[in-house]
Motif scaffolding. Structure first.
Motif, PDB file in Angstrom:
ATOM      1  N   ASP A 167      10.643  51.344  19.658  1.00 53.86           N
ATOM      2  CA  ASP A 167      11.588  50.903  20.693  1.00 53.86           C
ATOM      3  C   ASP A 167      11.252  51.539  22.045  1.00 53.86           C
ATOM      4  O   ASP A 167      11.317  50.877  23.088  1.00 53.86           O
ATOM      5  CB  ASP A 167      13.021  51.257  20.293  1.00 53.86           C
ATOM      6  N   ILE A 168      10.907  52.830  22.023  1.00 52.06           N
ATOM      7  CA  ILE A 168      10.558  53.524  23.272  1.00 52.06           C
ATOM      8  C   ILE A 168       9.255  52.958  23.836  1.00 52.06           C
ATOM      9  O   ILE A 168       9.141  52.693  25.040  1.00 52.06           O
ATOM     10  CB  ILE A 168      10.437  55.050  23.048  1.00 52.06           C
ATOM     11  N   CYS A 169       8.272  52.753  22.972  1.00 50.45           N
ATOM     12  CA  CYS A 169       6.968  52.264  23.428  1.00 50.45           C
ATOM     13  C   CYS A 169       7.049  50.831  23.954  1.00 50.45           C
ATOM     14  O   CYS A 169       6.226  50.427  24.786  1.00 50.45           O
ATOM     15  CB  CYS A 169       5.934  52.379  22.312  1.00 50.45           C
ATOM     16  N   PHE A 170       8.038  50.058  23.485  1.00 51.63           N
ATOM     17  CA  PHE A 170       8.248  48.712  24.025  1.00 51.63           C
ATOM     18  C   PHE A 170       8.618  48.758  25.508  1.00 51.63           C
ATOM     19  O   PHE A 170       8.467  47.761  26.217  1.00 51.63           O
ATOM     20  CB  PHE A 170       9.359  47.993  23.257  1.00 51.63           C
ATOM     21  N   THR A 171       9.113  49.906  25.984  1.00 56.44           N
ATOM     22  CA  THR A 171       9.485  50.024  27.396  1.00 56.44           C
ATOM     23  C   THR A 171       8.279  50.345  28.273  1.00 56.44           C
ATOM     24  O   THR A 171       8.411  50.439  29.491  1.00 56.44           O
ATOM     25  CB  THR A 171      10.565  51.103  27.608  1.00 56.44           C
ATOM     26  N   MET A 172       7.112  50.543  27.630  1.00 53.91           N
ATOM     27  CA  MET A 172       5.894  50.882  28.371  1.00 53.91           C
ATOM     28  C   MET A 172       4.824  49.829  28.164  1.00 53.91           C
ATOM     29  O   MET A 172       4.589  49.381  27.043  1.00 53.91           O
ATOM     30  CB  MET A 172       5.355  52.250  27.909  1.00 53.91           C
ATOM     31  N   GLY A 173       4.185  49.424  29.245  1.00 56.33           N
ATOM     32  CA  GLY A 173       3.028  48.539  29.153  1.00 56.33           C
ATOM     33  C   GLY A 173       1.791  49.320  29.533  1.00 56.33           C
ATOM     34  O   GLY A 173       1.859  50.235  30.355  1.00 56.33           O
ATOM     35  N   MET A 174       0.658  48.981  28.916  1.00 56.14           N
ATOM     36  CA  MET A 174      -0.580  49.698  29.237  1.00 56.14           C
ATOM     37  C   MET A 174      -1.683  48.718  29.588  1.00 56.14           C
ATOM     38  O   MET A 174      -1.859  47.691  28.928  1.00 56.14           O
ATOM     39  CB  MET A 174      -1.019  50.578  28.071  1.00 56.14           C
ATOM     40  N   VAL A 175      -2.422  49.062  30.637  1.00 55.64           N
ATOM     41  CA  VAL A 175      -3.561  48.259  31.085  1.00 55.64           C
ATOM     42  C   VAL A 175      -4.811  49.121  30.935  1.00 55.64           C
ATOM     43  O   VAL A 175      -4.890  50.211  31.490  1.00 55.64           O
ATOM     44  CB  VAL A 175      -3.383  47.809  32.551  1.00 55.64           C
ATOM     45  N   PHE A 176      -5.772  48.617  30.159  1.00 57.35           N
ATOM     46  CA  PHE A 176      -6.973  49.381  29.818  1.00 57.35           C
ATOM     47  C   PHE A 176      -8.136  49.013  30.742  1.00 57.35           C
ATOM     48  O   PHE A 176      -8.153  47.941  31.339  1.00 57.35           O
ATOM     49  CB  PHE A 176      -7.378  49.106  28.367  1.00 57.35           C
ATOM     50  N   GLN A 177      -9.133  49.881  30.776  1.00 54.36           N
ATOM     51  CA  GLN A 177     -10.287  49.598  31.631  1.00 54.36           C
ATOM     52  C   GLN A 177     -11.106  48.429  31.093  1.00 54.36           C
ATOM     53  O   GLN A 177     -11.801  47.749  31.843  1.00 54.36           O
ATOM     54  CB  GLN A 177     -11.163  50.840  31.791  1.00 54.36           C
ATOM     55  N   SER A 178     -11.015  48.159  29.776  1.00 50.82           N
ATOM     56  CA  SER A 178     -11.840  47.109  29.167  1.00 50.82           C
ATOM     57  C   SER A 178     -11.096  45.792  28.975  1.00 50.82           C
ATOM     58  O   SER A 178     -11.537  44.942  28.210  1.00 50.82           O
ATOM     59  CB  SER A 178     -12.365  47.607  27.810  1.00 50.82           C
ATOM     60  N   PHE A 179      -9.960  45.625  29.646  1.00 49.74           N
ATOM     61  CA  PHE A 179      -9.163  44.392  29.684  1.00 49.74           C
ATOM     62  C   PHE A 179      -8.442  44.083  28.363  1.00 49.74           C
ATOM     63  O   PHE A 179      -7.251  43.788  28.357  1.00 49.74           O
ATOM     64  CB  PHE A 179      -9.990  43.161  30.097  1.00 49.74           C
ATOM     65  N   ASN A 180      -9.194  44.093  27.230  1.00 46.58           N
ATOM     66  CA  ASN A 180      -8.605  43.845  25.902  1.00 46.58           C
ATOM     67  C   ASN A 180      -7.875  42.504  25.802  1.00 46.58           C
ATOM     68  O   ASN A 180      -6.862  42.407  25.121  1.00 46.58           O
ATOM     69  CB  ASN A 180      -7.643  44.977  25.509  1.00 46.58           C
ATOM     70  N   LEU A 181      -8.393  41.472  26.463  1.00 50.20           N
ATOM     71  CA  LEU A 181      -7.816  40.130  26.320  1.00 50.20           C
ATOM     72  C   LEU A 181      -8.308  39.489  25.021  1.00 50.20           C
ATOM     73  O   LEU A 181      -9.369  39.833  24.511  1.00 50.20           O
ATOM     74  CB  LEU A 181      -8.209  39.251  27.518  1.00 50.20           C
ATOM     75  N   PHE A 182      -7.512  38.553  24.500  1.00 55.47           N
ATOM     76  CA  PHE A 182      -7.921  37.818  23.297  1.00 55.47           C
ATOM     77  C   PHE A 182      -8.878  36.694  23.708  1.00 55.47           C
ATOM     78  O   PHE A 182      -8.467  35.758  24.408  1.00 55.47           O
ATOM     79  CB  PHE A 182      -6.702  37.234  22.588  1.00 55.47           C
ATOM     80  N   PRO A 183     -10.152  36.760  23.300  1.00 56.74           N
ATOM     81  CA  PRO A 183     -11.137  35.780  23.795  1.00 56.74           C
ATOM     82  C   PRO A 183     -10.886  34.355  23.311  1.00 56.74           C
ATOM     83  O   PRO A 183     -11.319  33.402  23.964  1.00 56.74           O
ATOM     84  CB  PRO A 183     -12.476  36.313  23.242  1.00 56.74           C
ATOM     85  N   HIS A 184     -10.187  34.197  22.176  1.00 60.66           N
ATOM     86  CA  HIS A 184      -9.960  32.862  21.601  1.00 60.66           C
ATOM     87  C   HIS A 184      -8.693  32.206  22.141  1.00 60.66           C
ATOM     88  O   HIS A 184      -8.355  31.093  21.738  1.00 60.66           O
ATOM     89  CB  HIS A 184      -9.870  32.967  20.079  1.00 60.66           C
ATOM     90  N   MET A 185      -7.994  32.892  23.062  1.00 62.05           N
ATOM     91  CA  MET A 185      -6.778  32.348  23.659  1.00 62.05           C
ATOM     92  C   MET A 185      -7.007  32.057  25.138  1.00 62.05           C
ATOM     93  O   MET A 185      -7.744  32.781  25.811  1.00 62.05           O
ATOM     94  CB  MET A 185      -5.613  33.338  23.540  1.00 62.05           C
ATOM     95  N   THR A 186      -6.351  31.023  25.650  1.00 56.88           N
ATOM     96  CA  THR A 186      -6.413  30.751  27.080  1.00 56.88           C
ATOM     97  C   THR A 186      -5.687  31.857  27.841  1.00 56.88           C
ATOM     98  O   THR A 186      -4.980  32.692  27.243  1.00 56.88           O
ATOM     99  CB  THR A 186      -5.752  29.411  27.426  1.00 56.88           C
ATOM    100  N   VAL A 187      -5.834  31.850  29.157  1.00 62.56           N
ATOM    101  CA  VAL A 187      -5.139  32.816  30.001  1.00 62.56           C
ATOM    102  C   VAL A 187      -3.630  32.760  29.758  1.00 62.56           C
ATOM    103  O   VAL A 187      -2.975  33.786  29.556  1.00 62.56           O
ATOM    104  CB  VAL A 187      -5.467  32.546  31.488  1.00 62.56           C
ATOM    105  N   LEU A 188      -3.074  31.561  29.748  1.00 64.45           N
ATOM    106  CA  LEU A 188      -1.634  31.403  29.535  1.00 64.45           C
ATOM    107  C   LEU A 188      -1.219  31.905  28.153  1.00 64.45           C
ATOM    108  O   LEU A 188      -0.200  32.600  28.004  1.00 64.45           O
ATOM    109  CB  LEU A 188      -1.224  29.940  29.716  1.00 64.45           C
ATOM    110  N   GLU A 189      -2.004  31.582  27.138  1.00 62.32           N
ATOM    111  CA  GLU A 189      -1.694  32.033  25.778  1.00 62.32           C
ATOM    112  C   GLU A 189      -1.756  33.556  25.666  1.00 62.32           C
ATOM    113  O   GLU A 189      -0.963  34.161  24.926  1.00 62.32           O
ATOM    114  CB  GLU A 189      -2.653  31.383  24.779  1.00 62.32           C
ATOM    115  N   ASN A 190      -2.686  34.185  26.383  1.00 64.27           N
ATOM    116  CA  ASN A 190      -2.760  35.646  26.407  1.00 64.27           C
ATOM    117  C   ASN A 190      -1.470  36.263  26.943  1.00 64.27           C
ATOM    118  O   ASN A 190      -1.000  37.273  26.424  1.00 64.27           O
ATOM    119  CB  ASN A 190      -3.949  36.109  27.257  1.00 64.27           C
ATOM    120  N   ILE A 191      -0.913  35.641  27.977  1.00 60.84           N
ATOM    121  CA  ILE A 191       0.323  36.158  28.583  1.00 60.84           C
ATOM    122  C   ILE A 191       1.502  35.987  27.633  1.00 60.84           C
ATOM    123  O   ILE A 191       2.363  36.863  27.515  1.00 60.84           O
ATOM    124  CB  ILE A 191       0.640  35.416  29.911  1.00 60.84           C
TER     125      ILE A 191
END
Length: 252
Positions: free
Chosen positions: A85-109
């Protein structure tokens, strides 16, 4: 008590002590930059805050709720549900992006709100659209990450983190994987969030940006905080010789 409070944090990897009694506090709406040489423990410290790493000793408290608390000389973690629950209040952005390659930009969001928070597609779609417009990438919504530049990928990663409605954003070297000409567009997005009073902790090598955007700056070296203060104090009038030497090296 501050909005984020970390006290006497000790982190060990085997016999190596990576964090040696680190203290940090941050008020809601403030921006803190953590600077220092590679290997200082900056990223590890960030990962301990959002429970990607566990600590051997210390207290971690976010908005009055404890992830870990030292009791009778021993660090005790809260329940898995409380930590989640506490960690849900935090978002993290990594240097390596960590996007899902098989999803579109919108689907990633939309992925995390749908699968983690169980929010319906119809409900999250307007939020995802607004976030992509915010980072200037709505026209790329049907594109896959492999077709994006590094700067565009990182802006999508920021929008994805924001889709979970975090109270705190953590950035781990968000521009280190980018070419210099792409760095500015990511820093502009982070600056916009600072102007909107998002609470942020940014591990960065971008000294000019840290000076410009931060309420507090922390200089870490050898697993401990060597010096901390306002942006002006650290960059214009550092007291520690090690801080001075580091800034002279990085700013020249």
């Amino acid at each position: 008590m501050a909005f984020i409070e970390m006290r006497n944090i000790v982190k060990e990897f085997g016999s190596i002590q990576v964090l040696r009694g680190v203290d940090l506090s941050l008020e809601k709406g403030q921006v803190m930059s953590i600077i220092g040489p590679s290997g200082a423990g900056k990223s590890t410290f960030l990962r301990c805050l959002n429970h990607l790493e566990t600590i051997q000793r210390g207290n971690i408290c976010v908005n009055g709720r404890y992830i870990a608390k030292e009791e009778k000389g021993k660090t005790v973690y809260s329940s898995e549900q409380e930590i989640r629950d506490i960690c849900f209040t935090m978002g993290m952005v990594f240097q390596s992006f960590n996007l899902f390659p098989h999803m579109t930009v919108l689907e990633n969001i939309m992925a995390a709100p749908i699968y983690v928070k169980k929010i319906g597609k119809e409900e999250i779609y307007p939020k995802a659209k607004a976030l992509l417009e915010k980072v200037g990438l709505w026209e790329k919504r049907t594109v896959y990450p492999g077709s994006l530049s590094g700067g565009q990928k990182q802006r999508v990663a920021i929008a994805r983190a924001l889709a979970m409605n975090p109270e705190i954003l953590l950035f781990d070297e968000p521009t280190s994987a980018l070419d210099p000409e792409l760095t500015g567009e990511v820093l502009k997005t982070i600056k916009q969030l600072a102007d909107e009073d998002m609470t942020m902790i940014i591990v960065t090598h971008e000294m000019a940006f840290a000076k410009f955007v931060s309420d507090k700056v922390v200089f870490m070296v050898d697993g401990k905080i060597e010096e901390e203060g306002t942006s002006e104090q650290i960059f214009e009038n550092p007291k520690s010789e090690r801080t001075k030497a580091f800034l002279n090296h990085t700013l020249t």
